[in-house]
Design an enzyme around this catalytic site. Sequence first.
Site, PDB file in Angstrom:
ATOM      1  N   ASP A  46      38.021  39.869  38.807  1.00 42.29           N
ATOM      2  CA  ASP A  46      39.377  38.962  38.306  1.00 42.29           C
ATOM      3  C   ASP A  46      40.868  39.919  39.480  1.00 42.29           C
ATOM      4  OD1 ASP A  46      40.827  36.570  36.430  1.00 42.29           O
ATOM      5  OD2 ASP A  46      42.199  38.251  37.290  1.00 42.29           O
ATOM      6  N   ILE A  47      42.040  39.132  39.819  1.00 44.00           N
ATOM      7  CA  ILE A  47      42.784  40.145  40.703  1.00 44.00           C
ATOM      8  C   ILE A  47      44.102  40.150  40.074  1.00 44.00           C
ATOM      9  CG2 ILE A  47      44.291  37.776  41.129  1.00 44.00           C
ATOM     10  CD1 ILE A  47      43.779  38.171  43.971  1.00 44.00           C
ATOM     11  N   ASN A 106      38.285  29.579  29.432  1.00 44.28           N
ATOM     12  CA  ASN A 106      39.144  28.375  29.472  1.00 44.28           C
ATOM     13  C   ASN A 106      38.985  27.402  30.035  1.00 44.28           C
ATOM     14  OD1 ASN A 106      40.555  30.810  28.327  1.00 44.28           O
ATOM     15  ND2 ASN A 106      40.993  31.261  30.047  1.00 44.28           N
ATOM     16  N   GLU A 114      43.812  27.759  34.256  1.00 36.59           N
ATOM     17  CA  GLU A 114      44.300  27.696  34.827  1.00 36.59           C
ATOM     18  C   GLU A 114      44.489  26.953  36.160  1.00 36.59           C
ATOM     19  OE1 GLU A 114      46.725  31.561  34.916  1.00 36.59           O
ATOM     20  OE2 GLU A 114      47.848  31.009  33.040  1.00 36.59           O
ATOM     21  N   VAL A 115      43.183  27.611  36.300  1.00 33.68           N
ATOM     22  CA  VAL A 115      42.048  27.384  38.413  1.00 33.68           C
ATOM     23  C   VAL A 115      41.488  26.344  37.748  1.00 33.68           C
ATOM     24  CG1 VAL A 115      40.263  27.819  40.265  1.00 33.68           C
ATOM     25  CG2 VAL A 115      42.617  29.597  38.977  1.00 33.68           C
ATOM     26  N   HIS A 119      35.148  28.232  35.273  1.00 37.52           N
ATOM     27  CA  HIS A 119      34.815  29.777  35.164  1.00 37.52           C
ATOM     28  C   HIS A 119      34.444  31.168  34.413  1.00 37.52           C
ATOM     29  CE1 HIS A 119      39.079  29.565  35.613  1.00 37.52           C
ATOM     30  NE2 HIS A 119      39.285  30.118  34.645  1.00 37.52           N
ATOM     31  N   HIS A 121      34.872  34.068  32.426  1.00 37.72           N
ATOM     32  CA  HIS A 121      35.299  35.245  32.750  1.00 37.72           C
ATOM     33  C   HIS A 121      34.501  36.689  31.489  1.00 37.72           C
ATOM     34  CE1 HIS A 121      39.863  34.849  33.113  1.00 37.72           C
ATOM     35  NE2 HIS A 121      39.346  33.291  32.715  1.00 37.72           N
TER      36      HIS A 121
HETATM   37  P1  5GP Z   1      41.882  30.623  33.534  1.00 41.58           P
HETATM   38  O1  5GP Z   1      43.752  31.267  33.002  1.00 41.58           O
HETATM   39  O2  5GP Z   1      41.493  29.231  34.779  1.00 41.58           O
HETATM   40  O3  5GP Z   1      41.206  30.690  32.566  1.00 41.58           O
HETATM   41  O4  5GP Z   1      41.836  32.273  34.852  1.00 41.58           O
HETATM   42  C1  5GP Z   1      42.192  31.948  36.268  1.00 41.58           C
HETATM   43  C2  5GP Z   1      41.716  33.458  35.912  1.00 41.58           C
HETATM   44  O5  5GP Z   1      41.669  33.581  37.856  1.00 41.58           O
HETATM   45  C3  5GP Z   1      43.407  34.484  36.417  1.00 41.58           C
HETATM   46  O6  5GP Z   1      42.660  35.051  35.090  1.00 41.58           O
HETATM   47  C4  5GP Z   1      43.439  35.305  37.770  1.00 41.58           C
HETATM   48  O7  5GP Z   1      44.007  35.988  37.284  1.00 41.58           O
HETATM   49  C5  5GP Z   1      43.004  34.881  38.364  1.00 41.58           C
HETATM   50  N1  5GP Z   1      42.702  34.468  39.837  1.00 41.58           N
HETATM   51  C6  5GP Z   1      43.557  33.619  39.586  1.00 41.58           C
HETATM   52  N2  5GP Z   1      43.937  33.403  41.599  1.00 41.58           N
HETATM   53  C7  5GP Z   1      42.975  34.573  42.044  1.00 41.58           C
HETATM   54  C8  5GP Z   1      42.240  34.532  43.491  1.00 41.58           C
HETATM   55  O8  5GP Z   1      43.399  34.609  44.359  1.00 41.58           O
HETATM   56  N3  5GP Z   1      41.418  35.950  43.595  1.00 41.58           N
HETATM   57  C9  5GP Z   1      41.298  36.696  42.029  1.00 41.58           C
HETATM   58  N4  5GP Z   1      40.107  37.640  42.623  1.00 41.58           N
HETATM   59  N5  5GP Z   1      41.299  35.932  41.335  1.00 41.58           N
HETATM   60  C10 5GP Z   1      42.455  34.562  40.513  1.00 41.58           C
END
Ligand code: 5GP
Length: 132
Positions: A46-47, A106, A114-115, A119, A121
């Site tokens: 994760d970034i 999530n 958010e994405v 996925h 985590h």
């Molecule tokens: P969500 O909130 O959808 O469960 O998690 C999305 C995750 O993707 C977040 O923890 C965010 O830090 C990670 N993320 C977003 N953009 C990027 C990216 O460009 N590269 C990587 N490695 N992680 C990302």
Amino acid sequence: MSLSLTPQAHGHLGHTDPDCLFCKIVAGKIPSKFVYQDDEIFVFHDIHPWAPVHFLMIPKAHIPSLAHVGAEHEGLLGRMMVLASKLALQEGCNPYPDGGFRMLSNTGAEGGQEVHHLHIHVMGGPRPWIKS
Ligand code: 5GP
Ligand code: ZN
């Protein structure tokens, strides 16, 4: 959202979304800190890590969320669950029971997603973490 059936990296066939951030990471169009891949699973850090170890496990195929899976995905999801503990140790999580890890997926806006590419985590390592 446009969906297309295209050959993916390493010869796997599946749906991809050209506008999806994680599909672009799988395709190597956006760089990521690589952890693991096979025909159907891709894993990268994760970034914005919340914990000393924080990586994301995704299917290579574009599945928007856990709300979109069916019986045909049981094998894939089972393989991701089984793979998690092996990769957690590989990436520096301490062994169970004193160590361990957290898995989280999530799903949807109220689930904090958010994405919109499924996925999981995986977080671990010594406390404190940024988010408990
Ligand atoms: P969500 O909130 O959808 O469960 O998690 C999305 C995750 O993707 C977040 O923890 C965010 O830090 C990670 N993320 C977003 N953009 C990027 C990216 O460009 N590269 C990587 N490695 N992680 C990302
Ligand atoms: Zn995608």
